[in-house]
Scaffold this motif. Structure first.
Motif, PDB file in Angstrom:
ATOM      1  N   GLN A 275      11.575 -23.776  21.562  1.00  0.00           N
ATOM      2  CA  GLN A 275      11.536 -24.332  20.032  1.00  0.00           C
ATOM      3  C   GLN A 275      10.363 -23.506  19.163  1.00  0.00           C
ATOM      4  O   GLN A 275      10.543 -23.362  17.841  1.00  0.00           O
ATOM      5  CB  GLN A 275      10.933 -25.833  19.914  1.00  0.00           C
ATOM      6  CG  GLN A 275      12.336 -26.773  19.989  1.00  0.00           C
ATOM      7  CD  GLN A 275      11.706 -28.430  19.884  1.00  0.00           C
ATOM      8  OE1 GLN A 275      10.643 -28.745  20.336  1.00  0.00           O
ATOM      9  NE2 GLN A 275      12.219 -29.230  19.361  1.00  0.00           N
ATOM     10  N   THR A 276       9.404 -22.796  19.717  1.00  0.00           N
ATOM     11  CA  THR A 276       8.167 -22.396  19.103  1.00  0.00           C
ATOM     12  C   THR A 276       8.555 -20.923  18.854  1.00  0.00           C
ATOM     13  O   THR A 276       7.782 -20.014  18.329  1.00  0.00           O
ATOM     14  CB  THR A 276       6.892 -22.404  19.680  1.00  0.00           C
ATOM     15  OG1 THR A 276       7.100 -21.978  21.005  1.00  0.00           O
ATOM     16  CG2 THR A 276       6.627 -23.948  19.938  1.00  0.00           C
TER      17      THR A 276
ATOM     18  N   GLY B 295       6.905 -19.023  21.800  1.00  0.00           N
ATOM     19  CA  GLY B 295       5.888 -17.930  21.039  1.00  0.00           C
ATOM     20  C   GLY B 295       6.344 -16.507  20.780  1.00  0.00           C
ATOM     21  O   GLY B 295       5.848 -15.491  20.394  1.00  0.00           O
ATOM     22  N   VAL B 296       7.684 -16.404  21.171  1.00  0.00           N
ATOM     23  CA  VAL B 296       8.175 -15.130  21.084  1.00  0.00           C
ATOM     24  C   VAL B 296       8.697 -14.800  19.826  1.00  0.00           C
ATOM     25  O   VAL B 296       9.080 -15.874  19.060  1.00  0.00           O
ATOM     26  CB  VAL B 296       9.692 -14.893  21.996  1.00  0.00           C
ATOM     27  CG1 VAL B 296      10.226 -13.830  21.697  1.00  0.00           C
ATOM     28  CG2 VAL B 296       9.121 -14.931  23.688  1.00  0.00           C
ATOM     29  N   MET B 297       8.483 -13.659  19.203  1.00  0.00           N
ATOM     30  CA  MET B 297       8.847 -13.280  17.848  1.00  0.00           C
ATOM     31  C   MET B 297       9.970 -12.243  17.838  1.00  0.00           C
ATOM     32  O   MET B 297       9.721 -11.245  18.177  1.00  0.00           O
ATOM     33  CB  MET B 297       7.676 -12.878  16.857  1.00  0.00           C
ATOM     34  CG  MET B 297       6.555 -14.020  16.880  1.00  0.00           C
ATOM     35  SD  MET B 297       4.938 -13.801  15.790  1.00  0.00           S
ATOM     36  CE  MET B 297       6.004 -13.756  14.161  1.00  0.00           C
ATOM     37  N   ILE B 298      10.867 -12.365  17.140  1.00  0.00           N
ATOM     38  CA  ILE B 298      12.130 -11.191  16.925  1.00  0.00           C
ATOM     39  C   ILE B 298      12.209 -11.046  15.383  1.00  0.00           C
ATOM     40  O   ILE B 298      12.472 -11.990  14.656  1.00  0.00           O
ATOM     41  CB  ILE B 298      13.211 -11.837  17.633  1.00  0.00           C
ATOM     42  CG1 ILE B 298      13.026 -12.056  19.164  1.00  0.00           C
ATOM     43  CG2 ILE B 298      14.493 -10.807  17.344  1.00  0.00           C
ATOM     44  CD1 ILE B 298      14.111 -12.598  20.177  1.00  0.00           C
TER      45      ILE B 298
ATOM     46  N   ILE C  58       6.504  -9.879  21.189  1.00  0.00           N
ATOM     47  CA  ILE C  58       6.790  -9.354  19.761  1.00  0.00           C
ATOM     48  C   ILE C  58       7.932  -8.423  20.038  1.00  0.00           C
ATOM     49  O   ILE C  58       7.540  -7.442  20.671  1.00  0.00           O
ATOM     50  CB  ILE C  58       5.471  -9.248  19.030  1.00  0.00           C
ATOM     51  CG1 ILE C  58       4.448 -10.454  19.113  1.00  0.00           C
ATOM     52  CG2 ILE C  58       5.892  -8.667  17.563  1.00  0.00           C
ATOM     53  CD1 ILE C  58       3.147 -10.140  18.297  1.00  0.00           C
ATOM     54  N   ILE C  59       8.949  -8.847  19.108  1.00  0.00           N
ATOM     55  CA  ILE C  59       9.955  -7.608  19.039  1.00  0.00           C
ATOM     56  C   ILE C  59       9.986  -7.526  17.539  1.00  0.00           C
ATOM     57  O   ILE C  59      10.414  -8.348  16.724  1.00  0.00           O
ATOM     58  CB  ILE C  59      11.244  -8.077  19.621  1.00  0.00           C
ATOM     59  CG1 ILE C  59      11.113  -8.838  21.010  1.00  0.00           C
ATOM     60  CG2 ILE C  59      12.533  -6.801  19.587  1.00  0.00           C
ATOM     61  CD1 ILE C  59      10.616  -7.694  21.987  1.00  0.00           C
ATOM     62  N   ASP C  60       9.511  -6.407  17.000  1.00  0.00           N
ATOM     63  CA  ASP C  60       9.389  -5.966  15.738  1.00  0.00           C
ATOM     64  C   ASP C  60      10.658  -5.599  15.110  1.00  0.00           C
ATOM     65  O   ASP C  60      11.917  -5.528  15.665  1.00  0.00           O
ATOM     66  CB  ASP C  60       8.507  -4.904  15.384  1.00  0.00           C
ATOM     67  CG  ASP C  60       7.773  -4.798  14.107  1.00  0.00           C
ATOM     68  OD1 ASP C  60       8.158  -5.796  13.479  1.00  0.00           O
ATOM     69  OD2 ASP C  60       6.635  -4.244  13.964  1.00  0.00           O
TER      70      ASP C  60
ATOM     71  N   ALA D   4      17.534  -6.422  30.024  1.00  0.00           N
ATOM     72  CA  ALA D   4      16.104  -6.079  29.879  1.00  0.00           C
ATOM     73  C   ALA D   4      15.124  -7.278  30.087  1.00  0.00           C
ATOM     74  O   ALA D   4      15.609  -8.361  29.795  1.00  0.00           O
ATOM     75  CB  ALA D   4      15.880  -5.412  28.472  1.00  0.00           C
ATOM     76  N   GLN D   5      14.039  -6.889  30.536  1.00  0.00           N
ATOM     77  CA  GLN D   5      13.051  -8.044  30.860  1.00  0.00           C
ATOM     78  C   GLN D   5      11.674  -7.498  30.019  1.00  0.00           C
ATOM     79  O   GLN D   5      11.209  -6.309  30.191  1.00  0.00           O
ATOM     80  CB  GLN D   5      12.874  -8.213  32.123  1.00  0.00           C
ATOM     81  CG  GLN D   5      12.204  -9.441  32.686  1.00  0.00           C
ATOM     82  CD  GLN D   5      12.164  -9.659  33.962  1.00  0.00           C
ATOM     83  OE1 GLN D   5      11.416 -10.344  34.457  1.00  0.00           O
ATOM     84  NE2 GLN D   5      13.063  -9.189  34.834  1.00  0.00           N
ATOM     85  N   ILE D   6      11.255  -8.424  29.164  1.00  0.00           N
ATOM     86  CA  ILE D   6       9.942  -7.930  28.420  1.00  0.00           C
ATOM     87  C   ILE D   6       8.808  -9.069  28.759  1.00  0.00           C
ATOM     88  O   ILE D   6       8.876 -10.327  28.747  1.00  0.00           O
ATOM     89  CB  ILE D   6      10.160  -8.207  26.835  1.00  0.00           C
ATOM     90  CG1 ILE D   6      11.521  -7.308  26.443  1.00  0.00           C
ATOM     91  CG2 ILE D   6       9.109  -7.502  26.042  1.00  0.00           C
ATOM     92  CD1 ILE D   6      11.510  -6.019  26.660  1.00  0.00           C
ATOM     93  N   GLY D   7       7.707  -8.397  29.168  1.00  0.00           N
ATOM     94  CA  GLY D   7       6.514  -9.526  29.758  1.00  0.00           C
ATOM     95  C   GLY D   7       5.902 -10.148  28.618  1.00  0.00           C
ATOM     96  O   GLY D   7       5.915  -9.604  27.474  1.00  0.00           O
ATOM     97  N   ALA D   8       5.207 -11.280  29.259  1.00  0.00           N
ATOM     98  CA  ALA D   8       4.226 -11.707  28.245  1.00  0.00           C
ATOM     99  C   ALA D   8       3.293 -10.979  27.397  1.00  0.00           C
ATOM    100  O   ALA D   8       2.351 -10.062  28.028  1.00  0.00           O
ATOM    101  CB  ALA D   8       3.517 -13.042  29.059  1.00  0.00           C
ATOM    102  N   GLY D   9       3.299 -11.351  25.917  1.00  0.00           N
ATOM    103  CA  GLY D   9       2.209 -10.666  25.258  1.00  0.00           C
ATOM    104  C   GLY D   9       2.828  -9.167  24.750  1.00  0.00           C
ATOM    105  O   GLY D   9       1.911  -8.516  24.439  1.00  0.00           O
ATOM    106  N   SER D  10       3.580  -8.775  25.283  1.00  0.00           N
ATOM    107  CA  SER D  10       4.070  -7.275  24.881  1.00  0.00           C
ATOM    108  C   SER D  10       4.587  -7.120  23.496  1.00  0.00           C
ATOM    109  O   SER D  10       4.920  -7.969  22.955  1.00  0.00           O
ATOM    110  CB  SER D  10       5.078  -6.737  25.851  1.00  0.00           C
ATOM    111  OG  SER D  10       4.608  -6.641  27.025  1.00  0.00           O
TER     112      SER D  10
END
Length: 212
Positions: free
Chosen positions: A98-99, A117-120, A137-139, A148-154
């Motif tokens: 949800q966040t 907290g993920v941002m896309i 964060i995916i800008d 693919a796997q993206i780690g926390a806070g990347s």
């Protein structure tokens, strides 16, 4: 979503996946895992029912339930996705916290795990069956390939391309315009300022290739 969900896998991201579905008021019917020693146990009151390849449980998927693959290992995740595609003719659903913030014009495939907290960003393209850990964060205009796997806070900056099966550790920064090749690995905390080839492993600030 009206149908309950069966989660394939009961370790790794399975518990946070359950929390995501709970937070979205989606009922989780149970877990399926190949480890027989945990059959009959519970994760937060939800039972581990049996094996993912058991037709008795698989036949529920599609008509009565949805499925989500909660497996960290890419090879086994691919196997379970193919199992669902071939035997049940279904695609796993997304698990989106949800966040998480997802831009209205981002493109997202099936079966992705998107944690708190993920941002896309705008015009980002997300493939299928990816894992995004908390706070990634995916800008804008970044492209993330399948599995693919993206780690926390990347932080994956704008117009970065991450190809299929790549693994990005926690706290990684990838600068704009860089390409991370197929099945490449980027160690935790690295700062990537130049492209990484297929199957290469890099680490450090700036990230450098590690010889196998």
């Amino acid at each position: 979503m009206e149908k309950p969900v069966i989660i394939l896998g009961a370790k790794g991201i399975a518990h946070p996946a359950l929390e995501i579905f709970n937070s979205n008021q989606v009922i989780v019917y149970g877990f399926l895992d190949e480890d027989e020693s945990i059959h009959g146990t519970e994760i937060n009151t939800v039972s581990v029912l049996g094996n993912p390849e058991d037709d008795g449980f698989l036949k529920l998927i599609g008509k009565k339930t949805e499925a989500f693959v909660a497996v960290d290992d890419t090879k086994y995740r691919k196997f379970l996705v193919e199992l669902l595609n071939e035997r049940r003719k279904v695609q796993p659903i997304n698990a989106i916290h949800q966040t998480a913030y997802i831009s209205t014009d981002a493109i997202i495939g099936h079966g992705n795990f998107i944690n708190a907290g993920v941002m896309i960003g705008a015009a980002a393209e997300i493939g299928q069956h990816c894992i995004f850990h908390s706070g990634a964060i995916i800008d804008h205009k970044a492209k993330i390939g399948d599995f693919a796997q993206i780690g926390a806070g990347s932080v994956i900056n704008s117009e970065v391309i991450i190809e299929e099966g790549a693994f990005i550790g926690s706290g990684v920064t990838i600068v704009s315009g860089v390409t991370i090749g197929k099945n490449a690995r980027v160690g935790a905390g690295s700062v990537v300022i130049s492209s990484v080839g297929n199957n290469e492993t890099v680490f450090g600030n700036p990230a450098a290739k590690i010889k196998s």
